[in-house]
Design a protein around this motif. Structure first.
Motif, mmCIF file in Angstrom:
data_model
loop_
_atom_site.group_PDB
_atom_site.id
_atom_site.type_symbol
_atom_site.label_atom_id
_atom_site.label_comp_id
_atom_site.label_asym_id
_atom_site.label_seq_id
_atom_site.Cartn_x
_atom_site.Cartn_y
_atom_site.Cartn_z
ATOM 1 N N TYR A 92 0.828 -1.209 0.000
ATOM 2 C CA TYR A 92 0.000 0.000 0.000
ATOM 3 C C TYR A 92 0.860 1.255 0.000
ATOM 4 C CZ TYR A 92 -4.165 -2.828 0.907
ATOM 5 O OH TYR A 92 -5.190 -3.733 0.799
ATOM 6 N N ARG A 93 2.041 1.184 0.601
ATOM 7 C CA ARG A 93 2.946 2.335 0.585
ATOM 8 C C ARG A 93 3.607 2.480 -0.779
ATOM 9 N NH1 ARG A 93 2.989 6.848 2.727
ATOM 10 N NH2 ARG A 93 2.491 5.846 4.724
ATOM 11 N N LEU A 94 3.938 1.352 -1.430
ATOM 12 C CA LEU A 94 4.587 1.425 -2.742
ATOM 13 C C LEU A 94 3.655 2.007 -3.788
ATOM 14 C CD1 LEU A 94 6.944 0.746 -4.679
ATOM 15 C CD2 LEU A 94 5.892 -1.506 -4.996
ATOM 16 N N THR A 95 2.383 1.575 -3.793
ATOM 17 C CA THR A 95 1.434 2.053 -4.801
ATOM 18 C C THR A 95 0.538 3.113 -4.170
ATOM 19 O OG1 THR A 95 -0.100 0.207 -4.335
ATOM 20 C CG2 THR A 95 1.525 -0.111 -6.083
ATOM 21 N N ALA A 96 -0.598 2.695 -3.607
ATOM 22 C CA ALA A 96 -1.510 3.644 -2.954
ATOM 23 C C ALA A 96 -2.475 2.861 -2.076
ATOM 24 C CB ALA A 96 -2.284 4.452 -3.991
ATOM 25 N N PRO A 97 -2.978 3.485 -1.012
ATOM 26 C CA PRO A 97 -4.008 2.817 -0.202
ATOM 27 C C PRO A 97 -5.176 2.388 -1.077
ATOM 28 C CG PRO A 97 -3.200 4.768 0.939
ATOM 29 C CD PRO A 97 -2.600 4.798 -0.433
ATOM 30 N N GLY A 98 -5.599 1.146 -0.909
ATOM 31 C CA GLY A 98 -6.685 0.602 -1.705
ATOM 32 C C GLY A 98 -6.235 -0.107 -2.965
ATOM 33 N N LEU A 99 -4.999 0.155 -3.401
ATOM 34 C CA LEU A 99 -4.488 -0.495 -4.612
ATOM 35 C C LEU A 99 -3.528 -1.631 -4.280
ATOM 36 C CD1 LEU A 99 -3.837 2.592 -6.930
ATOM 37 C CD2 LEU A 99 -5.876 1.158 -6.774
ATOM 38 N N GLY A 100 -2.505 -1.345 -3.495
ATOM 39 C CA GLY A 100 -1.584 -2.386 -3.042
ATOM 40 C C GLY A 100 -0.955 -3.187 -4.159
ATOM 41 N N LYS A 101 -1.015 -4.495 -4.025
ATOM 42 C CA LYS A 101 -0.347 -5.401 -4.966
ATOM 43 C C LYS A 101 -1.112 -5.593 -6.270
ATOM 44 C CE LYS A 101 1.568 -9.152 -3.602
ATOM 45 N NZ LYS A 101 1.762 -10.513 -3.074
ATOM 46 N N GLU A 102 -2.317 -5.029 -6.368
ATOM 47 C CA GLU A 102 -3.148 -5.294 -7.540
ATOM 48 C C GLU A 102 -2.665 -4.583 -8.797
ATOM 49 O OE1 GLU A 102 -5.604 -7.549 -7.492
ATOM 50 O OE2 GLU A 102 -4.991 -7.891 -5.415
ATOM 51 N N VAL A 103 -1.806 -3.580 -8.632
ATOM 52 C CA VAL A 103 -1.339 -2.820 -9.792
ATOM 53 C C VAL A 103 0.181 -2.842 -9.848
ATOM 54 C CG1 VAL A 103 -3.342 -1.303 -9.820
ATOM 55 C CG2 VAL A 103 -1.343 -0.661 -8.469
ATOM 56 N N GLY A 104 0.698 -2.436 -11.018
ATOM 57 C CA GLY A 104 2.148 -2.379 -11.207
ATOM 58 C C GLY A 104 2.565 -3.210 -12.401
ATOM 59 N N ALA A 105 2.662 -2.574 -13.558
ATOM 60 C CA ALA A 105 3.029 -3.290 -14.781
ATOM 61 C C ALA A 105 4.491 -3.724 -14.742
ATOM 62 C CB ALA A 105 2.788 -2.406 -15.995
ATOM 63 N N THR A 106 4.792 -4.827 -15.423
ATOM 64 C CA THR A 106 6.161 -5.365 -15.424
ATOM 65 C C THR A 106 6.967 -4.960 -16.661
ATOM 66 O OG1 THR A 106 5.192 -7.422 -16.253
ATOM 67 C CG2 THR A 106 5.739 -7.319 -13.909
ATOM 68 N N LEU A 107 6.294 -4.427 -17.682
ATOM 69 C CA LEU A 107 6.986 -3.777 -18.809
ATOM 70 C C LEU A 107 8.039 -4.655 -19.477
ATOM 71 C CD1 LEU A 107 7.482 -0.278 -17.128
ATOM 72 C CD2 LEU A 107 5.672 -0.949 -18.720
ATOM 73 N N GLY A 108 7.859 -5.964 -19.470
ATOM 74 C CA GLY A 108 8.750 -6.850 -20.206
ATOM 75 C C GLY A 108 9.977 -7.330 -19.471
ATOM 76 N N VAL A 109 10.113 -7.062 -18.175
ATOM 77 C CA VAL A 109 11.310 -7.503 -17.450
ATOM 78 C C VAL A 109 11.108 -8.825 -16.712
ATOM 79 C CG1 VAL A 109 12.070 -5.118 -17.138
ATOM 80 C CG2 VAL A 109 10.808 -6.242 -15.296
ATOM 81 N N SER A 110 9.922 -9.386 -16.767
ATOM 82 C CA SER A 110 9.629 -10.572 -15.952
ATOM 83 C C SER A 110 10.575 -11.737 -16.225
ATOM 84 C CB SER A 110 8.180 -11.019 -16.167
ATOM 85 O OG SER A 110 7.298 -10.097 -15.592
ATOM 86 N N GLN A 111 10.844 -12.031 -17.503
ATOM 87 C CA GLN A 111 11.713 -13.167 -17.806
ATOM 88 C C GLN A 111 13.091 -12.987 -17.173
ATOM 89 O OE1 GLN A 111 11.963 -14.365 -21.905
ATOM 90 N NE2 GLN A 111 13.618 -15.811 -21.527
ATOM 91 N N SER A 112 13.635 -11.787 -17.216
ATOM 92 C CA SER A 112 14.941 -11.532 -16.608
ATOM 93 C C SER A 112 14.899 -11.744 -15.090
ATOM 94 C CB SER A 112 15.392 -10.097 -16.907
ATOM 95 O OG SER A 112 15.577 -9.910 -18.292
ATOM 96 N N LEU A 113 13.788 -11.395 -14.463
ATOM 97 C CA LEU A 113 13.674 -11.570 -13.012
ATOM 98 C C LEU A 113 13.578 -13.051 -12.642
ATOM 99 C CD1 LEU A 113 11.301 -8.628 -11.963
ATOM 100 C CD2 LEU A 113 13.742 -8.619 -12.459
ATOM 101 N N TYR A 114 12.815 -13.808 -13.434
ATOM 102 C CA TYR A 114 12.727 -15.262 -13.203
ATOM 103 C C TYR A 114 14.076 -15.927 -13.449
ATOM 104 C CZ TYR A 114 7.565 -15.644 -12.991
ATOM 105 O OH TYR A 114 6.239 -15.574 -12.620
ATOM 106 N N GLN A 115 14.664 -15.643 -14.599
ATOM 107 C CA GLN A 115 15.904 -16.316 -14.974
ATOM 108 C C GLN A 115 17.050 -15.901 -14.056
ATOM 109 O OE1 GLN A 115 16.760 -15.946 -19.137
ATOM 110 N NE2 GLN A 115 18.142 -17.708 -19.151
#
Length: 426
Positions: free
Chosen positions: A262-285
């Protein structure tokens, strides 16, 4: 082409090679033990990925709000499983370890609360976050106070004064695992567990948060295995495996992670938002590769400790101590020694090897700092790097190396620079 000739083409002289070979030959058993830890951690990561049913669909990019980002949500499940926490926040929007720590602290503290550090002064960049050094937007400005209990001279916890420092306002315990710009011992997971148990016995509802930077996958257990409510770190350090281009993580108790979200995004939003913009594979690998990358960095750190200890310099940890992070501190006692060492690390880099590092007034630090890092990812300290504040005792902090061979070259090059400058003799 022979190996000696290759090193010669890179500027490494025969005496440096011979000295280093004798050190390396003495470390075979220790390197074998490191490989066994890496094997255990590799299996742990694979198990977490399999249990989370990772698929190539999870590598797809999302934009905008990032609603229903399967890759992001599954990666957080993998981190929670791998680090044995209830939940995780793993985001490219967390730009550094300092940012991740700030989000974790500000998400879980309220005006009137107090932070207690039982390990003495935190890392330099957290001083302005907390308000130890005045800064706009610090926790101090929001009525959150701080106190610390220094470690004893032998590096052990001062349990008596920790007990005295805990009071009705103590809300969060901040335990920095690694040494930062200090020459104290790094804390083992076992010792962290002991102090957490001691604190929880006094005040069961206090939040125990561990700054886990530089410690991930060095041991077969993590602080979440011994009672930590949160562990926090950077993806351009150990768990990113050198592939993560940005990011940080918070793993632990579900309610603690939720408040941080909730601090990173906004109260009421939390983990539900935040696009990954194509970096997910690099984070997994990157996470997949992290155990073996950390093993390479550990070998480099142990090699550096033994080399410079034999050359007569004070090193922390010493050449035989057990390892609990990837950082090696070497005290030169003079600015010249620190600067020449960093020049050697830079000269060994695959990127910007032609650049000469110089001390400068970096934001967040109270003295000029020199940094050597010819990295593929800017600021990535799981890649071969070294940095130091230009102030007494003039100690340099060496870490990283995506491969053991690169870490080895960096140490050889640092020796060569010091030898050429007349600072060391072989």
């Amino acid at each position: 082409m022979e190996l000696t000739e290759m090193y010669g083409q890179l500027g490494i002289s025969g005496p440096v090679l011979q000295f280093a070979k004798e050190v390396e030959d003495s470390l075979k058993e220790r390197f074998q033990a490191i490989d066994q830890v890496a094997e255990c951690n590799q299996l742990k990561v694979i198990k977490a990925m399999q249990e989370a049913r990772v698929s190539d669909i999870h590598f797809a990019a999302t934009t905008g709000y990032g609603y229903n980002d399967l890759g992001r949500d599954t990666l957080e499940e993998v981190y929670a499983k791998a680090f044995h926490g209830e939940d995780a926040l793993v985001r490219p929007q967390l730009i550094s370890g300092t940012h991740a720590l700030t989000v974790a602290l500000s998400g879980n503290l309220r005006p009137g609360d107090e932070i207690l550090s039982p390990v003495g002064k935190p890392y330099d960049t957290l001083e302005e976050v907390i308000g130890i050094r005045e800064s706009v937007g610090s926790l101090k400005e929001f009525g959150i106070t701080y106190r610390q209990v220094d470690l004893l001279e032998n590096g052990e916890f001062d349990y008596e004064n920790i007990r005295k420092a805990i009071n009705e306002r103590t809300k969060l315990i901040e335990i920095q695992r690694s040494k930062g710009y200090d020459t104290r011992p790094t804390l083992s997971v076992k010792k962290i567990g002991e102090v957490i148990a001691f604190i929880k016995n006094i005040k069961p509802d206090v939040i125990c948060m561990v700054d886990n930077c530089y410690g991930e996958f060095v041991e077969t257990i993590e602080p979440t295995d011994v009672g930590a409510d949160m562990i926090v770190g950077s993806l351009i350090k150990n768990p990113g495996g050198g592939l993560a281009p940005i990011g940080g993580y918070i793993v632990g108790r579900r309610d603690c992670v939720e408040r941080a979200a909730y601090r990173l995004t906004a109260p009421g939003l939390g983990k539900e938002v935040g696009a990954t913009l194509g970096v997910s594979q690099s984070l997994y690998q990157g996470l997949f590769l992290a155990p073996t990358v950390v093993a390479s960095a550990l070998k480099g750190a142990i090699f550096a400790a033994n080399v410079y200890e034999r050359l007569g310099f004070e090193v922390v940890p010493n050449g035989t101590e057990s390892r609990h992070d990837i950082i090696q501190a070497i005290t030169f006692g003079t600015p010249e020694g620190v600067i020449r060492f960093c020049e050697g690390i830079q000269a060994a880099a695959p990127v910007d090897s032609f650049v000469t590092p110089e001390p400068w007034a970096m934001p967040g630090y109270d003295s000029d700092v020199i940094m050597a890092a010819g990295a593929f990812v800017q600021g990535s300290s799981i890649e071969l790097s070294a940095d130091a504040p230009i102030k007494p005792p003039y100690a340099v902090y060496f870490q990283g190396g995506l491969t053991w061979y690169h870490a080895k070259l960096g140490i050889l090059m640092s020796m060569q620079k010091l030898l050429d400058a007349g600072i060391i003799r072989l």
